[in-house]
Enzyme design. Sequence first.
Site, short mmCIF file in Angstrom:
data_model
loop_
_atom_site.label_atom_id
_atom_site.label_comp_id
_atom_site.label_asym_id
_atom_site.label_seq_id
_atom_site.Cartn_x
_atom_site.Cartn_y
_atom_site.Cartn_z
N SER A 220 0.84 -1.18 0.00
CA SER A 220 0.00 0.00 0.00
C SER A 220 0.88 1.23 0.00
O SER A 220 2.00 1.23 0.54
CB SER A 220 -0.97 0.00 1.17
OG SER A 220 -0.26 0.16 2.35
N HIS A 234 -3.01 7.22 -4.04
CA HIS A 234 -3.01 6.06 -3.15
C HIS A 234 -3.16 4.81 -3.99
O HIS A 234 -3.89 4.80 -4.99
CB HIS A 234 -4.18 6.18 -2.17
CG HIS A 234 -4.65 4.85 -1.63
ND1 HIS A 234 -5.77 4.21 -2.13
CD2 HIS A 234 -4.15 4.06 -0.66
CE1 HIS A 234 -5.93 3.06 -1.46
NE2 HIS A 234 -4.97 2.96 -0.57
N ASN A 236 -3.23 0.27 -3.39
CA ASN A 236 -3.15 -0.87 -2.48
C ASN A 236 -3.52 -2.11 -3.26
O ASN A 236 -4.55 -2.15 -3.91
CB ASN A 236 -4.12 -0.65 -1.30
CG ASN A 236 -4.35 -1.93 -0.49
OD1 ASN A 236 -5.47 -2.44 -0.43
ND2 ASN A 236 -3.31 -2.45 0.10
N TYR A 237 -2.64 -3.10 -3.23
CA TYR A 237 -2.98 -4.39 -3.83
C TYR A 237 -2.61 -5.47 -2.84
O TYR A 237 -1.56 -5.40 -2.19
CB TYR A 237 -2.27 -4.58 -5.18
CG TYR A 237 -2.80 -3.62 -6.22
CD1 TYR A 237 -4.06 -3.82 -6.78
CD2 TYR A 237 -2.10 -2.47 -6.57
CE1 TYR A 237 -4.60 -2.91 -7.69
CE2 TYR A 237 -2.62 -1.55 -7.48
CZ TYR A 237 -3.88 -1.78 -8.03
OH TYR A 237 -4.41 -0.88 -8.91
N ARG A 238 -3.50 -6.44 -2.69
CA ARG A 238 -3.30 -7.42 -1.62
C ARG A 238 -3.86 -8.79 -2.02
O ARG A 238 -4.77 -8.90 -2.84
CB ARG A 238 -3.99 -6.94 -0.34
CG ARG A 238 -5.47 -6.68 -0.55
CD ARG A 238 -6.12 -5.94 0.62
NE ARG A 238 -7.55 -5.76 0.35
CZ ARG A 238 -8.07 -4.71 -0.26
NH1 ARG A 238 -7.30 -3.71 -0.65
NH2 ARG A 238 -9.37 -4.63 -0.51
N GLY A 393 -1.52 -5.41 18.73
CA GLY A 393 -0.15 -5.63 18.27
C GLY A 393 0.12 -5.16 16.86
O GLY A 393 1.20 -5.42 16.32
N ARG A 395 1.11 -2.74 13.74
CA ARG A 395 2.20 -1.77 13.66
C ARG A 395 1.63 -0.40 13.29
O ARG A 395 1.44 -0.06 12.12
CB ARG A 395 3.22 -2.23 12.61
CG ARG A 395 4.51 -1.46 12.69
CD ARG A 395 5.59 -2.11 11.83
NE ARG A 395 6.88 -1.50 12.08
CZ ARG A 395 7.33 -0.44 11.40
NH1 ARG A 395 6.61 0.12 10.46
NH2 ARG A 395 8.53 0.05 11.68
#
Lengths: 435, 435
Positions: A220, A234, A236-238, A393, A395
């Site tokens: 991203s 912007h 984002n690839y997932r 947890g 990041r």
Amino acid sequence: MASIVKSALPLSASTLSYWASSSTVRALPRHAITSTSRGYRAGAGAGAGAGTARSKWTPMGAAVGVIAGVAVYQLATFSDPERNVIESKAAPPAEDGWTQALGDWKPPPRLHPDDPSLPARTRMANLVYSFQNHIISALEHAEGPNGARFYRDTWKRPNGEGGGVSAVLSEGKTFEKAGVLVSVIEGNLSKEAAMQMKSRGRDFGPAAVDGLRFFAAGLSSVIHPRNPHAPTAHLNYRYFEVSDKTGKVLSSWYGGGADLTPIYLYPEDATHFHSVLKSACDKHNPEYYPKFKKWADKYFWNTHREEGRGVGGIFFDDLDPPAPGTGDRDAVFRFVETCGSNFPAGYLPIVQKRKDTKFTEEEKRWQQLRRGRYVEFNLIHDRGTKFGLATPGARIESILVSMPLTARWEYMHKTKPGTRERQLEDALKNPQEWV
Amino acid sequence: MASIVKSALPLSASTLSYWASSSTVRALPRHAITSTSRGYRAGAGAGAGAGTARSKWTPMGAAVGVIAGVAVYQLATFSDPERNVIESKAAPPAEDGWTQALGDWKPPPRLHPDDPSLPARTRMANLVYSFQNHIISALEHAEGPNGARFYRDTWKRPNGEGGGVSAVLSEGKTFEKAGVLVSVIEGNLSKEAAMQMKSRGRDFGPAAVDGLRFFAAGLSSVIHPRNPHAPTAHLNYRYFEVSDKTGKVLSSWYGGGADLTPIYLYPEDATHFHSVLKSACDKHNPEYYPKFKKWADKYFWNTHREEGRGVGGIFFDDLDPPAPGTGDRDAVFRFVETCGSNFPAGYLPIVQKRKDTKFTEEEKRWQQLRRGRYVEFNLIHDRGTKFGLATPGARIESILVSMPLTARWEYMHKTKPGTRERQLEDALKNPQEWV
């Protein structure tokens, strides 16, 4: 409109001579991804570079030598970041999009060419690290020879559950702030998350919803230029996988998108950005662009302001490869590959064209107010950010790297009719077709 | 610690001579609250001022003359904002707290003294408008004679369901931005909201959860000083009523609190702020301060950062008057009255002490980073903001007036051990007892 774009944003294939010359590129650090029994191959990346790429490497924490412009990340070793300056003499990669030219920008060879014999998760991990290197190269080019450079930060999750590389550039000549982040992680899938996925139609077969595992690989990026005439972008690839306890993949899908957020509207810029996305989509499925463009208009909508975050782009989710034996299992992967690798072609020419436009203090102030709206979208509505912030947890610094460097809020700020600020507002309130 | 505070923040009763002199204060606009059959009394405020206060008024949109330092808002008339400059010759009000002195600040008389014969909703509406006037006066005093002044904005909800006054000061000498907002509204209570209230223990008797009505009167304020050594402050006091269709009040309660957000920690400032709150609480119930202080530490917690928004204060909700005939029905109202009216005494001496402290560019930058955290808390965690933004037709500009004028985000900003920045971080991560 198309002719305006053509003259405004000439894209020539002027990179042919590049591949024979050498240039310095900086290596990505060695990466922090755990070897597992379910698809990672230790050292799969090493020595399999583009043409002349070769790496010396030793497993588990030893130094990784990186040669020939190919920063090898490999899936078995870990360590702190390293930043090597190396000579690039790599041959041009064959993948569609990587060779698309942007003025005098010379795209780097792909970090690690695709190998269809590898598991999908490894291929996607390879791809997103290549995207990262590609985008960083493009943005550093826009910074110019004396501009800012990306700071790369390798991180890992505890218990060997993967990690990533956050690359951030701050207070550059061209960019106020830009983040290009990769994460390749895995872990136990919470029952709640599994139920949510099922409720939106994901099918895990007869497996119980507890005791599942997930794998996710994604890139991203959010890029905030300094000049108010250059838009924020912007992408984002997932890729997401759900497996059972034995490592058998029960479900896998791709998602992502890219969108453009101008501060001042240049219709030709919006048209160019969308044209590149449409062209990438059309190569794979003529239904993609119209569908995903609408989806972006809906997703990147700042509900409480009743306006779009920007002029949109594409957005998609739950894009599944067909079931084994029923079609081209690679088609979706290749679609994502095309979209991501074309991002610099869609965005960089716009930045190059606008980054030196003269601007006033008032225009800078308007930019800062629009940055405030960007913050609002990300913290209030963006599902990825919300999910991340709610994950114990997680990041935080990586999640919030999408924040602009600075933002502004004025009570009851109103634009005046007939101004360029009002022109933007009108465009945001009324999503339109740009190609 | 107490002695430090005493010497650092002398509070003298130097206002005695004020009440005989005249000073110019600006009137609040006429207000936009609908007369209803359930508790509002048309013209209840007019002519019932503090001692010498007198108002000429005509109903429904005609001009309201405001005399003697008392800006009369009254619950039957409406119109656009007016800003009159008037002579104040009012006598000192008797209410506890209003006469507490702050250096040479001369607190204005209460806009409209409490009248126990009025319904609770009207008394609270009176109170929050008085709070607003009181706080505005204190902040404009801190701005100095040539400083910025509040812009007042009257708004009303459609269908005669109330309204409010948003007062905002921007880019002043002392304050970057400060908002002091009143809303006094009513309407149909959604079934979902009623169910939520029931689930947290509110008892509406045998009435069905649909078809209920609500009334809410509240003041909220967020104040961002310019100097990084002067802390941001927030307060909010509110009263809520749920009625059945006939107007019978089924349940009513108070909530609110105040908290302090330093950019650089001055323990004596935190102690002073908490001392004033504790003293206000202790006058009413010795259990309040310890309980509400803990509640604030929990509520103003930036979960995703694992740190407090600031050094806390007090927070409470669902504070009910005892059932009729079982105790002092006015006790909670008087507690809220004390807390709100003591706010300037808790905050203004700190601002006066810090507003001219010399600061560096680095200190300003740290302030801007802390402003970013403030934005994160408000947009991600603050229940009031989230509720407001999710409410269709809500007044976004009023909800988001809590945003700072400007904010900043830097990737992986780290404070250094032994610095004043680290000192603040340590204090935020470890809530402590200040008195």
